[in-house]
Design a protein around this motif. Sequence first.
Motif, PDB file in Angstrom:
ATOM      1  N   LYS A 284       0.823  -1.205   0.000  1.00 52.23           N
ATOM      2  CA  LYS A 284       0.000   0.000   0.000  1.00 52.23           C
ATOM      3  C   LYS A 284       0.865   1.266   0.000  1.00 52.23           C
ATOM      4  O   LYS A 284       1.762   1.410   0.830  1.00 52.23           O
TER       5      LYS A 284
ATOM      6  N   ILE B 191      -1.049   7.851  -3.355  1.00 52.61           N
ATOM      7  CA  ILE B 191      -0.888   8.728  -4.510  1.00 52.61           C
ATOM      8  C   ILE B 191      -1.971   9.793  -4.417  1.00 52.61           C
ATOM      9  O   ILE B 191      -3.167   9.483  -4.409  1.00 52.61           O
TER      10      ILE B 191
ATOM     11  N   THR C 264      -3.282   3.087  -2.607  1.00 51.84           N
ATOM     12  CA  THR C 264      -3.374   2.242  -3.787  1.00 51.84           C
ATOM     13  C   THR C 264      -2.371   1.103  -3.661  1.00 51.84           C
ATOM     14  O   THR C 264      -1.392   1.195  -2.929  1.00 51.84           O
ATOM     15  N   ASN C 265      -2.630   0.015  -4.356  1.00 48.55           N
ATOM     16  CA  ASN C 265      -1.694  -1.106  -4.378  1.00 48.55           C
ATOM     17  C   ASN C 265      -0.628  -0.886  -5.432  1.00 48.55           C
ATOM     18  O   ASN C 265      -0.936  -0.467  -6.559  1.00 48.55           O
ATOM     19  N   TRP C 266       0.618  -1.146  -5.066  1.00 43.90           N
ATOM     20  CA  TRP C 266       1.719  -1.037  -6.027  1.00 43.90           C
ATOM     21  C   TRP C 266       2.565  -2.293  -5.943  1.00 43.90           C
ATOM     22  O   TRP C 266       2.905  -2.756  -4.852  1.00 43.90           O
TER      23      TRP C 266
ATOM     24  N   PRO D  26       6.109  -3.528  -7.004  1.00 46.79           N
ATOM     25  CA  PRO D  26       7.417  -3.164  -7.564  1.00 46.79           C
ATOM     26  C   PRO D  26       7.999  -4.308  -8.384  1.00 46.79           C
ATOM     27  O   PRO D  26       7.788  -5.486  -8.067  1.00 46.79           O
TER      28      PRO D  26
ATOM     29  N   LEU E 218      10.836   5.920  -6.599  1.00 44.46           N
ATOM     30  CA  LEU E 218       9.907   4.890  -7.061  1.00 44.46           C
ATOM     31  C   LEU E 218       9.386   5.261  -8.441  1.00 44.46           C
ATOM     32  O   LEU E 218       8.915   6.389  -8.652  1.00 44.46           O
TER      33      LEU E 218
ATOM     34  N   LEU F  10       6.500   4.770 -10.851  1.00 44.96           N
ATOM     35  CA  LEU F  10       5.118   4.324 -10.938  1.00 44.96           C
ATOM     36  C   LEU F  10       4.580   4.681 -12.317  1.00 44.96           C
ATOM     37  O   LEU F  10       4.250   5.828 -12.608  1.00 44.96           O
ATOM     38  N   ASP F  11       4.581   3.675 -13.200  1.00 47.87           N
ATOM     39  CA  ASP F  11       4.067   3.851 -14.565  1.00 47.87           C
ATOM     40  C   ASP F  11       4.735   5.032 -15.274  1.00 47.87           C
ATOM     41  O   ASP F  11       4.077   5.836 -15.940  1.00 47.87           O
TER      42      ASP F  11
ATOM     43  N   GLN G 137       4.307   5.124   3.290  1.00 46.19           N
ATOM     44  CA  GLN G 137       3.166   5.123   2.382  1.00 46.19           C
ATOM     45  C   GLN G 137       3.064   6.453   1.638  1.00 46.19           C
ATOM     46  O   GLN G 137       2.644   6.491   0.482  1.00 46.19           O
TER      47      GLN G 137
ATOM     48  N   GLY H 237       9.250   0.186 -12.896  1.00 48.13           N
ATOM     49  CA  GLY H 237       8.803  -0.382 -11.640  1.00 48.13           C
ATOM     50  C   GLY H 237       9.889  -0.469 -10.585  1.00 48.13           C
ATOM     51  O   GLY H 237       9.796  -1.257  -9.649  1.00 48.13           O
TER      52      GLY H 237
END
Length: 224
Positions: free
Chosen positions: A2, A5, A10-12, A14, A81, A83-84, A118, A175
């Motif tokens: 968790k 954003i 949200t779930n991420w 990696p 990190l 993220l997309d 988080q 990722g």
Amino acid sequence: MKIKIDGNLTNWVPKRLVIAGYTAKDQEAAQKHIDELKELGVPAPPRIPMLYDLSPGLLTSEPSISVVNNDSSGEVELILLDLDGTWYVGLGSDHTDRVLEAVSIQKSKQVCPKPISQDLWLLSEIEGHMDQLEMRSWVTVNGEESLYQEGRLESFLSPKELLKIVDERGYSSSGLALYCGTPPIVNGEFIFGEAFRAELTDPILERKITLSYKTDILKIAEEE
């Protein structure tokens, strides 16, 4: 795992975890840190900075971790990190087994969970004043908390420099979770406690990211 954003959980998942070590801008300071670790039995690295490729499954945003024996400790670090395709900044702890570290640094990192915050910030929001950001950590021993580490990000290679090195050494950034280096220990000695707390402070935008977790010691199996 968790993460938040824009304030929403949200779930991420990696795809890769890399711990960067010896990332000081001042190479003399980096060598001093290496010499300090050498006196504690930690072997010198073959190159600087070092990149340790670990299992992304070690990353956790849970409030506690479990380790074997009370001979591991946390290290506060800025983390990047992906993220997309968008880079975020968070706070992490490179919790490490200090006994195993004298044998293999990579193995000592792989056997411990890697807590992360988080809360995240967009890298683009802080890149212009990143050198002014501050990191601190505290360790709790027998119920008493004390300052453990502190430093400013001006002492470290920039995210752009680190990501260039990561790319040059053949690591995919898709990722990716990248730990970017840790400030010095205040008294120069590892402390093994029952809880670890850390802060990343932005004095320009007047905000902070916090991270805290407890360390549970697993029961040792009896010899047959």
